[in-house]
Design an enzyme around this catalytic site. Structure first.
Site, PDB file in Angstrom:
ATOM      1  CB  CYS A   1     -14.193   0.799   0.897  1.00 47.33           C
ATOM      2  SG  CYS A   1     -13.785   2.552   0.892  1.00 47.33           S
TER       3      CYS A   1
ATOM      4  CD  GLN B   1     -12.959  -2.169   0.152  1.00 43.58           C
ATOM      5  OE1 GLN B   1     -12.081  -2.036   1.006  1.00 43.58           O
ATOM      6  NE2 GLN B   1     -14.160  -2.629   0.449  1.00 43.58           N
TER       7      GLN B   1
ATOM      8  NE  ARG C   1     -10.136  -5.543   1.307  1.00 39.71           N
ATOM      9  CZ  ARG C   1      -9.378  -4.524   1.733  1.00 39.71           C
ATOM     10  NH1 ARG C   1      -9.929  -3.472   2.282  1.00 39.71           N
ATOM     11  NH2 ARG C   1      -8.061  -4.520   1.543  1.00 39.71           N
TER      12      ARG C   1
ATOM     13  CG  HIS D   1      -8.444  -0.322  -2.210  1.00 39.78           C
ATOM     14  ND1 HIS D   1      -7.619  -1.377  -1.865  1.00 39.78           N
ATOM     15  CD2 HIS D   1      -9.079   0.035  -1.057  1.00 39.78           C
ATOM     16  CE1 HIS D   1      -7.763  -1.641  -0.569  1.00 39.78           C
ATOM     17  NE2 HIS D   1      -8.641  -0.803  -0.056  1.00 39.78           N
TER      18      HIS D   1
ATOM     19  CG  ASP E   1     -13.720   5.877  -0.395  1.00 42.46           C
ATOM     20  OD1 ASP E   1     -13.536   5.736   0.834  1.00 42.46           O
ATOM     21  OD2 ASP E   1     -12.774   5.920  -1.227  1.00 42.46           O
TER      22      ASP E   1
ATOM     23  NE  ARG F   1      -3.796   0.613   2.129  1.00 47.49           N
ATOM     24  CZ  ARG F   1      -4.979   0.657   2.761  1.00 47.49           C
ATOM     25  NH1 ARG F   1      -5.123   1.419   3.851  1.00 47.49           N
ATOM     26  NH2 ARG F   1      -6.000  -0.032   2.314  1.00 47.49           N
TER      27      ARG F   1
HETATM   28  N1  NVA Z   1     -10.231   6.363  -1.037  1.00 51.13           N
HETATM   29  C1  NVA Z   1      -9.777   5.991   0.278  1.00 51.13           C
HETATM   30  C2  NVA Z   1      -9.976   4.516   0.494  1.00 51.13           C
HETATM   31  C3  NVA Z   1      -9.626   4.032   1.868  1.00 51.13           C
HETATM   32  C4  NVA Z   1      -9.776   2.551   2.012  1.00 51.13           C
HETATM   33  C5  NVA Z   1      -8.325   6.373   0.451  1.00 51.13           C
HETATM   34  O1  NVA Z   1      -7.534   6.173  -0.481  1.00 51.13           O
HETATM   35  O2  NVA Z   1      -7.989   6.889   1.509  1.00 51.13           O
HETATM   36  N1   CP Z   2     -11.104  -0.398   3.240  1.00 56.44           N
HETATM   37  C1   CP Z   2      -9.813  -0.363   3.580  1.00 56.44           C
HETATM   38  O1   CP Z   2      -8.914  -0.612   2.765  1.00 56.44           O
HETATM   39  O2   CP Z   2      -9.595  -0.066   4.895  1.00 56.44           O
HETATM   40  P1   CP Z   2      -8.191   0.244   5.555  1.00 56.44           P
HETATM   41  O3   CP Z   2      -7.691   1.533   4.985  1.00 56.44           O
HETATM   42  O4   CP Z   2      -8.443   0.327   7.033  1.00 56.44           O
HETATM   43  O5   CP Z   2      -7.237  -0.878   5.225  1.00 56.44           O
END
Ligand code: NVA
Ligand code: CP
Length: 303
Positions: A262, A133, A290, A130, A222, A103
């Site tokens: 999510c 997800q 997940r 992502h 989201d 990530r």
């Molecule tokens: N769009 C959000 C998703 C978090 C799981 C982010 O990138 O922070």
């Molecule tokens: N939905 C998701 O990816 O959550 P986190 O950012 O907590 O991993």
């Protein structure tokens, strides 16, 4: 040849379908205390340059359930391309691990890591996509709706990595994808164009939230400001206020529509308590799935 999972389009439509069936099977087996021993003592690398609850925990638990372990790695250990080259990081990690999960901010860095690694690389979220997800989300839709085909899916809010991931899914699985967002919070123009050109799904951008949710099967939202953009939170909130998922807006969807997020949610911003805690919400099923959807992806990659 080793395979990676950087975008849902790294799988064919058939592979996505098979993987969702596998995820449902793995979920049932896990509940009986029987998980397949795919790792055989091997380990997964979990590189995190952004915070995480669901992704970190579901991958750590998932690797253990598959007979292995996971090592949590932050930017203290690896700042891609800073302390050493992405090439050297990939080559070294390929000697220790069964898979590298990452990530980070830059999607290009993840593509470079995958190019140089001799083992599968899994995208656990970039600024662009992502995909893990989406696999959990499609599993959740399959469980609740009995199908993933030809549904109307409405994504409401900021055009971000989740919106882009929905469009990539729509390049594989036929759906009527409606994106309800403001004029200057649009998702990737390039991914929108490639989705329209793929011709598998209908994808429409609407700036009217009521038109976007009218008779829809799935409402998805989201956070309005993603990780790394929290300084834009006030500005995005002003632009996206009309796209809040609240009871009045949900009332325009089909009666049996499911509401998805999510998570993490900013309750009271993009979604109200009434909706996220209400009977149409499936957000905690998504979070649970997940774990199983990712194990299915790992089983496929590690074979
Ligand atoms: N769009 C959000 C998703 C978090 C799981 C982010 O990138 O922070
Ligand atoms: N939905 C998701 O990816 O959550 P986190 O950012 O907590 O991993």
């Amino acid at each position: 040849m080793k395979r990676d999972f950087l975008s849902v389009t790294d799988f064919t439509a058939d592979e996505i379908r098979e993987n969702l069936e596998l995820a449902i099977e793995v979920k049932a087996k896990t509940k009986e205390g029987k998980s397949p021993n795919v790792l055989n003592g091997g380990a997964g690398a979990l590189i995190f340059h952004k915070p995480s609850l669901r992704t970190r925990c579901s991958f750590e638990v998932g690797f253990r359930q598959l007979g292995g372990s996971a090592v949590y790695i932050t930017d203290k250990e690896i700042e891609l391309g800073k302390r050493e080259s992405i090439h050297d990081v990939a080559k070294v990690m390929s000697r220790y691990f069964a898979a590298i999960c990452i990530r980070t901010f830059s999607h290009d860095n993840v593509v470079a890591l995958a190019r140089h690694a001799d083992i599968p690389v899994v995208n656990m979220l970039t600024d662009l996509l992502h995909p893990c997800q989406l696999m959990g989300d499609m599993q959740t839709i399959l469980e609740h709706k009995g199908t993933i085909d030809n549904l109307t899916v409405t994504y409401l809010g900021d055009g971000n990595n989740l919106t882009n991931s929905w469009m990539r899914m729509a390049q594989r699985i036929p759906m009527n994808l409606r994106i309800g967002t403001a004029r200057d919070t649009m998702p990737s123009e390039e991914i929108l164009k490639e989705t329209q050109e793929a011709g598998i799904s209908q994808v429409t951008v609407l700036h009217d939230p009521v038109a976007a949710v009218k008779d829809t099967d799935v409402i998805y939202t989201d956070v309005w400001a993603s990780m790394g953009q929290k300084d834009q939170a006030g500005d995005k909130a002003a632009k996206l206020a009309a796209f809040q998922v609240n009871a009045a807006l949900v009332s325009h969807a089909k009666k049996d529509a499911v509401v998805m997020h999510c998570l993490p949610a900013e309750r009271g911003r993009e979604i109200t308590d009434e909706v996220i805690d209400g009977p149409q919400s499936v957000v905690f099923d998504e979070a649970e799935n997940r774990l199983h959807a990712q194990k299915a992806v790992l089983i496929k990659l590690l074979g």
